[in-house]
Design a protein around this motif. Structure first.
Motif, PDB file in Angstrom:
ATOM      1  N   HIS A  24       0.892  -1.167   0.000  1.00  0.00           N
ATOM      2  CA  HIS A  24       0.000   0.000   0.000  1.00  0.00           C
ATOM      3  C   HIS A  24       0.928   1.215   0.000  1.00  0.00           C
ATOM      4  N   ASP A  25       1.426   1.547  -1.185  1.00  0.00           N
ATOM      5  CA  ASP A  25       2.588   2.427  -1.220  1.00  0.00           C
ATOM      6  C   ASP A  25       2.424   3.646  -2.110  1.00  0.00           C
ATOM      7  N   THR A  26       1.199   4.012  -2.461  1.00  0.00           N
ATOM      8  CA  THR A  26       1.030   5.066  -3.458  1.00  0.00           C
ATOM      9  C   THR A  26      -0.299   5.774  -3.262  1.00  0.00           C
ATOM     10  N   ILE A  27      -0.330   7.074  -3.581  1.00  0.00           N
ATOM     11  CA  ILE A  27      -1.610   7.690  -3.908  1.00  0.00           C
ATOM     12  C   ILE A  27      -1.546   8.107  -5.370  1.00  0.00           C
ATOM     13  N   GLY A  28      -2.491   7.598  -6.137  1.00  0.00           N
ATOM     14  CA  GLY A  28      -2.694   8.053  -7.501  1.00  0.00           C
ATOM     15  C   GLY A  28      -4.028   8.766  -7.552  1.00  0.00           C
ATOM     16  N   MET A  29      -4.099   9.869  -8.276  1.00  0.00           N
ATOM     17  CA  MET A  29      -5.336  10.653  -8.341  1.00  0.00           C
ATOM     18  C   MET A  29      -5.599  11.101  -9.770  1.00  0.00           C
ATOM     19  N   LEU A  30      -6.865  11.011 -10.176  1.00  0.00           N
ATOM     20  CA  LEU A  30      -7.314  11.432 -11.506  1.00  0.00           C
ATOM     21  C   LEU A  30      -8.459  12.417 -11.333  1.00  0.00           C
ATOM     22  N   ALA A  31      -8.549  13.396 -12.226  1.00  0.00           N
ATOM     23  CA  ALA A  31      -9.643  14.357 -12.146  1.00  0.00           C
ATOM     24  C   ALA A  31     -10.135  14.746 -13.525  1.00  0.00           C
ATOM     25  N   LEU A  32     -11.434  14.976 -13.602  1.00  0.00           N
ATOM     26  CA  LEU A  32     -12.098  15.546 -14.786  1.00  0.00           C
ATOM     27  C   LEU A  32     -12.725  16.852 -14.331  1.00  0.00           C
ATOM     28  N   ASP A  33     -12.309  17.966 -14.921  1.00  0.00           N
ATOM     29  CA  ASP A  33     -12.801  19.261 -14.459  1.00  0.00           C
ATOM     30  C   ASP A  33     -14.058  19.697 -15.210  1.00  0.00           C
ATOM     31  N   SER A  34     -14.605  20.844 -14.826  1.00  0.00           N
ATOM     32  CA  SER A  34     -15.856  21.326 -15.419  1.00  0.00           C
ATOM     33  C   SER A  34     -15.693  21.718 -16.879  1.00  0.00           C
ATOM     34  N   HIS A  35     -14.446  21.859 -17.338  1.00  0.00           N
ATOM     35  CA  HIS A  35     -14.168  22.177 -18.741  1.00  0.00           C
ATOM     36  C   HIS A  35     -14.048  20.905 -19.587  1.00  0.00           C
ATOM     37  N   GLY A  36     -14.134  19.744 -18.924  1.00  0.00           N
ATOM     38  CA  GLY A  36     -14.046  18.472 -19.633  1.00  0.00           C
ATOM     39  C   GLY A  36     -12.639  17.982 -19.856  1.00  0.00           C
ATOM     40  N   ASN A  37     -11.680  18.529 -19.104  1.00  0.00           N
ATOM     41  CA  ASN A  37     -10.284  18.127 -19.258  1.00  0.00           C
ATOM     42  C   ASN A  37      -9.839  17.202 -18.137  1.00  0.00           C
ATOM     43  N   LEU A  38      -8.951  16.287 -18.484  1.00  0.00           N
ATOM     44  CA  LEU A  38      -8.427  15.306 -17.550  1.00  0.00           C
ATOM     45  C   LEU A  38      -6.979  15.608 -17.168  1.00  0.00           C
ATOM     46  N   SER A  39      -6.615  15.278 -15.936  1.00  0.00           N
ATOM     47  CA  SER A  39      -5.213  15.286 -15.507  1.00  0.00           C
ATOM     48  C   SER A  39      -5.050  14.226 -14.436  1.00  0.00           C
ATOM     49  N   GLY A  40      -3.787  13.883 -14.136  1.00  0.00           N
ATOM     50  CA  GLY A  40      -3.529  12.888 -13.110  1.00  0.00           C
ATOM     51  C   GLY A  40      -2.220  13.133 -12.391  1.00  0.00           C
ATOM     52  N   ALA A  41      -2.111  12.559 -11.191  1.00  0.00           N
ATOM     53  CA  ALA A  41      -0.888  12.667 -10.395  1.00  0.00           C
ATOM     54  C   ALA A  41      -0.677  11.372  -9.641  1.00  0.00           C
TER      55      ALA A  41
END
Length: 334
Positions: free
Chosen positions: A193-210
């Motif tokens: 259990h060694d990571t946080i991965g995060m994904l997001a879709l914003d109100s403009h319809g764009n994706l990013s991740g970390a």
């Protein structure tokens, strides 16, 4: 006579070209029809904004949502979100307080990717609490995609980051206890259990991740897992969707895990099915899969989410429509 033969030749050529053009159009139409989703009809209603993260990172989701709720970018949201566990000394697998390598030194890996396929990454970075912000700076201020080791630290210090001791008293005590036997046997859903991965879709319809981690506890010094590797620990394609991974990085790297998940979504699978198929691929490439854990989460352009893992115990958190909740992932091994 020559004129007549020339006329017939040109007529035949023209007929062939017309026929060829028609056939090419038919082939293109056939290819387009193959793109229809095999899992369900296309969902025209987009659910946005959305944030999803590995494990029960509700506080991280909350920080990301605060950005998204103000029409902020997915990129800003995922950076803000993962900085929460990076700064938490009680989170023993990310950033400050993370478990050290077998020499008692904490080294961090992180990467970030935006809607334009820009990406930045740091690996084997020591003494910096927020590697995700250094990774973003690599993306935005350098011509490179990854910096590692002393070079990554030098870059961070030159750009205003402060050097500090990341080994907390609790992590040091655990490490000294481990030294008594020095057995490297990661426990599924604990050391893995060694990571946080995060994904997001914003109100403009764009994706990013970390994605950010302190890596496997008591690893060989210098070991780097999947988390800072674009296409392994994280991948974003703004036309299709995004995915991130957690668990044993070596197993994820073998199949370019998150790139695989996104390509499965490109083929028409929804995020849940794409994660399931990717886990099946991991299992097929690792005969010792019963002794390791890998989990994937995914988010597509319609705002649909999914998650799946090898063994029970993996969870993920989703925040959408004002509702922040943790979900226990289904698993291949019941």
């Amino acid at each position: 006579m020559k004129s007549r033969r020339k006329f017939l030749k040109n007529t035949a050529l023209g007929t062939f070209l017309l026929g060829g053009s028609f056939s090419l159009s038919a082939i293109n139409r056939s290819r387009e029809s193959e793109k229809a989703t095999p899992d369900s009809a296309v969902n025209k209603t987009v659910n946005k904004p959305v944030v999803i993260s590995t494990w029960r990172n509700l506080a991280a989701n909350q920080a990301a949502w605060e950005v998204l709720a103000k029409n902020g970018s997915a990129l800003d949201a995922v950076e803000a979100g993962v900085k929460i566990p990076e700064a938490d000394p009680d989170d023993r697998s990310v950033g400050y307080g993370g478990r050290p390598d077998r020499e008692g030194k904490v080294s961090l890996d992180a990467c970030i990717m935006d809607q334009h396929s820009n990406c930045g990454s740091v690996a084997f970075l020591e003494h910096i609490k927020h590697p995700i912000s250094v990774a973003r700076m690599v993306m935005e201020k350098t011509p490179h995609a990854m910096l590692a080791g002393e070079g990554a630290l030098q870059f961070a210090l030159e750009n205003g980051f402060e050097k500090e001791n990341l080994l907390t008293e609790k992590s040091e005590q655990e490490w000294r206890e481990w030294l008594k036997k020095s057995e490297y046997k990661p426990v599924i859903n604990i050391e893995n259990h060694d990571t946080i991965g995060m994904l997001a879709l914003d109100s403009h319809g764009n994706l990013s991740g970390a994605c950010t981690t302190s890596g496997a506890a008591y690893k060989i010094r210098g070991r780097v897992g999947d988390s800072p590797i674009i296409g392994a620990g994280l991948f974003v394609d703004n036309e299709v969707g995004a995915a991130t991974a957690t668990g044993l990085g070596e197993a994820v790297i073998k199949v370019a895990g998150t790139h695989l998940v996104v390509e499965l979504m490109r083929q028409g699978h929804n995020p849940q099915k794409a994660c399931e198929l990717a886990v099946e691929r991991v299992i097929s490439k690792n005969p010792d899969y019963k002794d390791l854990q890998v989990g994937f989460i995914a988010l597509n352009k319609q705002g649909e989410c999914g998650g799946y893992c090898i063994h029970k115990g993996f969870s993920y958190a989703v925040f959408d429509k004002g509702n922040n909740r943790a979900i226990d992932s289904d698993s291949a091994v019941k």
